[in-house]
Design a protein around this motif. Structure first.
Motif, PDB file in Angstrom:
ATOM      1  N   GLY A 174      -1.541 -14.607 -11.715  1.00  0.00           N
ATOM      2  CA  GLY A 174      -2.196 -14.579 -10.394  1.00  0.00           C
ATOM      3  C   GLY A 174      -1.079 -13.828  -9.393  1.00  0.00           C
ATOM      4  O   GLY A 174      -1.481 -13.851  -8.341  1.00  0.00           O
ATOM      5  N   SER A 175       0.022 -13.387  -9.738  1.00  0.00           N
ATOM      6  CA  SER A 175       0.849 -12.823  -8.780  1.00  0.00           C
ATOM      7  C   SER A 175       0.705 -11.570  -8.516  1.00  0.00           C
ATOM      8  O   SER A 175       1.394 -11.028  -7.491  1.00  0.00           O
ATOM      9  CB  SER A 175       2.441 -12.964  -9.629  1.00  0.00           C
ATOM     10  OG  SER A 175       2.481 -12.125 -10.585  1.00  0.00           O
ATOM     11  N   GLY A 176      -0.167 -10.984  -9.122  1.00  0.00           N
ATOM     12  CA  GLY A 176      -0.445  -9.369  -8.720  1.00  0.00           C
ATOM     13  C   GLY A 176      -1.319  -8.775  -9.669  1.00  0.00           C
ATOM     14  O   GLY A 176      -1.771  -9.201 -10.556  1.00  0.00           O
ATOM     15  N   PRO A 224     -10.772  -2.715  -0.285  1.00  0.00           N
ATOM     16  CA  PRO A 224     -11.166  -3.747   0.387  1.00  0.00           C
ATOM     17  C   PRO A 224     -10.223  -5.233   0.478  1.00  0.00           C
ATOM     18  O   PRO A 224     -10.084  -5.810   1.545  1.00  0.00           O
ATOM     19  CB  PRO A 224     -12.395  -4.338  -0.352  1.00  0.00           C
ATOM     20  CG  PRO A 224     -13.013  -3.064  -0.917  1.00  0.00           C
ATOM     21  CD  PRO A 224     -11.601  -2.416  -1.107  1.00  0.00           C
ATOM     22  N   PHE A 225      -9.315  -4.892  -0.429  1.00  0.00           N
ATOM     23  CA  PHE A 225      -8.111  -6.068  -0.360  1.00  0.00           C
ATOM     24  C   PHE A 225      -7.233  -5.752   0.893  1.00  0.00           C
ATOM     25  O   PHE A 225      -6.673  -6.607   1.580  1.00  0.00           O
ATOM     26  CB  PHE A 225      -7.511  -6.253  -1.733  1.00  0.00           C
ATOM     27  CG  PHE A 225      -8.046  -7.191  -2.533  1.00  0.00           C
ATOM     28  CD1 PHE A 225      -9.255  -7.678  -2.382  1.00  0.00           C
ATOM     29  CD2 PHE A 225      -7.306  -7.426  -3.779  1.00  0.00           C
ATOM     30  CE1 PHE A 225      -9.872  -8.650  -3.430  1.00  0.00           C
ATOM     31  CE2 PHE A 225      -7.924  -8.378  -4.856  1.00  0.00           C
ATOM     32  CZ  PHE A 225      -9.226  -8.976  -4.669  1.00  0.00           C
ATOM     33  N   HIS A 226      -7.108  -4.382   0.794  1.00  0.00           N
ATOM     34  CA  HIS A 226      -6.059  -3.845   2.142  1.00  0.00           C
ATOM     35  C   HIS A 226      -6.719  -4.431   3.296  1.00  0.00           C
ATOM     36  O   HIS A 226      -5.962  -4.738   4.344  1.00  0.00           O
ATOM     37  CB  HIS A 226      -5.930  -2.450   1.985  1.00  0.00           C
ATOM     38  CG  HIS A 226      -4.976  -1.589   2.929  1.00  0.00           C
ATOM     39  ND1 HIS A 226      -3.744  -2.021   2.833  1.00  0.00           N
ATOM     40  CD2 HIS A 226      -5.226  -1.198   4.303  1.00  0.00           C
ATOM     41  CE1 HIS A 226      -3.232  -1.236   4.058  1.00  0.00           C
ATOM     42  NE2 HIS A 226      -4.032  -0.967   4.810  1.00  0.00           N
ATOM     43  N   ALA A 227      -8.050  -4.096   3.396  1.00  0.00           N
ATOM     44  CA  ALA A 227      -8.756  -4.281   4.866  1.00  0.00           C
ATOM     45  C   ALA A 227      -8.554  -5.921   5.381  1.00  0.00           C
ATOM     46  O   ALA A 227      -8.563  -5.980   6.553  1.00  0.00           O
ATOM     47  CB  ALA A 227     -10.109  -3.987   4.688  1.00  0.00           C
ATOM     48  N   VAL A 228      -8.509  -6.717   4.306  1.00  0.00           N
ATOM     49  CA  VAL A 228      -8.300  -8.100   4.664  1.00  0.00           C
ATOM     50  C   VAL A 228      -7.085  -8.661   4.458  1.00  0.00           C
ATOM     51  O   VAL A 228      -6.694  -9.993   4.367  1.00  0.00           O
ATOM     52  CB  VAL A 228      -9.452  -8.958   3.786  1.00  0.00           C
ATOM     53  CG1 VAL A 228     -11.070  -8.476   4.171  1.00  0.00           C
ATOM     54  CG2 VAL A 228      -9.422  -8.806   2.352  1.00  0.00           C
ATOM     55  N   ASP A 229      -6.078  -7.729   4.218  1.00  0.00           N
ATOM     56  CA  ASP A 229      -4.558  -8.241   4.199  1.00  0.00           C
ATOM     57  C   ASP A 229      -4.412  -9.129   2.948  1.00  0.00           C
ATOM     58  O   ASP A 229      -3.663 -10.238   3.079  1.00  0.00           O
ATOM     59  CB  ASP A 229      -4.080  -9.046   5.473  1.00  0.00           C
ATOM     60  CG  ASP A 229      -3.756  -7.894   6.574  1.00  0.00           C
ATOM     61  OD1 ASP A 229      -3.403  -6.911   6.207  1.00  0.00           O
ATOM     62  OD2 ASP A 229      -4.231  -8.422   7.762  1.00  0.00           O
ATOM     63  N   ILE A 249      -3.272  -8.305   0.011  1.00  0.00           N
ATOM     64  CA  ILE A 249      -2.132  -7.743  -0.814  1.00  0.00           C
ATOM     65  C   ILE A 249      -0.973  -8.037  -0.132  1.00  0.00           C
ATOM     66  O   ILE A 249      -0.647  -7.569   1.209  1.00  0.00           O
ATOM     67  CB  ILE A 249      -2.439  -6.323  -0.888  1.00  0.00           C
ATOM     68  CG1 ILE A 249      -3.669  -5.993  -1.658  1.00  0.00           C
ATOM     69  CG2 ILE A 249      -1.301  -5.691  -1.992  1.00  0.00           C
ATOM     70  CD1 ILE A 249      -4.151  -4.704  -1.624  1.00  0.00           C
ATOM     71  N   THR A 250       0.100  -8.711  -0.551  1.00  0.00           N
ATOM     72  CA  THR A 250       1.628  -9.059   0.302  1.00  0.00           C
ATOM     73  C   THR A 250       2.417  -7.817   0.117  1.00  0.00           C
ATOM     74  O   THR A 250       2.962  -7.530   1.179  1.00  0.00           O
ATOM     75  CB  THR A 250       1.923 -10.244  -0.656  1.00  0.00           C
ATOM     76  OG1 THR A 250       1.044 -11.285  -0.665  1.00  0.00           O
ATOM     77  CG2 THR A 250       3.310 -10.646   0.214  1.00  0.00           C
ATOM     78  N   ALA A 251       2.325  -6.944  -0.916  1.00  0.00           N
ATOM     79  CA  ALA A 251       3.247  -5.902  -0.907  1.00  0.00           C
ATOM     80  C   ALA A 251       2.543  -5.072  -2.104  1.00  0.00           C
ATOM     81  O   ALA A 251       1.926  -5.127  -3.063  1.00  0.00           O
ATOM     82  CB  ALA A 251       4.631  -6.423  -1.608  1.00  0.00           C
ATOM     83  N   THR A 252       2.947  -3.728  -1.705  1.00  0.00           N
ATOM     84  CA  THR A 252       2.378  -2.615  -2.606  1.00  0.00           C
ATOM     85  C   THR A 252       3.592  -1.723  -3.131  1.00  0.00           C
ATOM     86  O   THR A 252       4.271  -1.281  -2.002  1.00  0.00           O
ATOM     87  CB  THR A 252       1.139  -1.691  -1.751  1.00  0.00           C
ATOM     88  OG1 THR A 252       0.196  -2.604  -1.580  1.00  0.00           O
ATOM     89  CG2 THR A 252       0.924  -0.651  -2.959  1.00  0.00           C
ATOM     90  N   ARG A 253       3.766  -1.477  -4.244  1.00  0.00           N
ATOM     91  CA  ARG A 253       4.853  -0.646  -5.057  1.00  0.00           C
ATOM     92  C   ARG A 253       4.182   0.468  -5.401  1.00  0.00           C
ATOM     93  O   ARG A 253       3.106   0.217  -6.376  1.00  0.00           O
ATOM     94  CB  ARG A 253       5.783  -1.350  -5.864  1.00  0.00           C
ATOM     95  CG  ARG A 253       6.812  -0.504  -6.326  1.00  0.00           C
ATOM     96  CD  ARG A 253       7.748  -1.122  -7.188  1.00  0.00           C
ATOM     97  NE  ARG A 253       8.943  -0.475  -7.825  1.00  0.00           N
ATOM     98  CZ  ARG A 253       9.261  -0.722  -8.943  1.00  0.00           C
ATOM     99  NH1 ARG A 253       8.923  -1.727  -9.617  1.00  0.00           N
ATOM    100  NH2 ARG A 253      10.446   0.097  -9.425  1.00  0.00           N
TER     101      ARG A 253
END
Length: 94
Positions: A47-49, A70-75, A77-81
């Motif tokens: 579940g970490s990513g 849609p995950f981006h729109a509701v924050d 996602i903690t970090a994106t690499r």
């Protein structure tokens, strides 16, 4: 087209948000799979990513695509690499 490995990082605090928006996130991903933009995708079992493999013209084009998640729109996602990746062997090596 360039292949990119995208790694999303999640934290427990956004679990309920992800649960609420998972269907629309997966629908968005499926649309990108259908057009050949997403090659593979899946969450980490702990579940970490998640790891997502994309094709895009360049990093800027990929960033624009990811902004529609849609995950981006509701924050959720903690970090994106984002890492450009050159498959050497296997079905993605072309």
């Amino acid at each position: 087209m360039t292949v990119f490995a995208v790694e999303y990082t999640y934290v427990d605090a956004t679990s309920d948000t992800r649960d609420t928006h998972r269907a629309s996130h997966r629908e968005w991903l499926k649309g990108l799979v259908d057009t050949g933009v997403v090659l593979e995708t899946g969450p980490y079992p702990d579940g970490s990513g998640a790891l997502l493999i994309f094709q895009a013209d360049d990093a800027d084009a990929l960033t624009a695509i990811l902004a529609d998640d849609p995950f981006h729109a509701v924050d959720a996602i903690t970090a994106t690499r984002i890492t450009e990746w050159k498959p050497l062997f296997g079905p993605l090596s072309g």
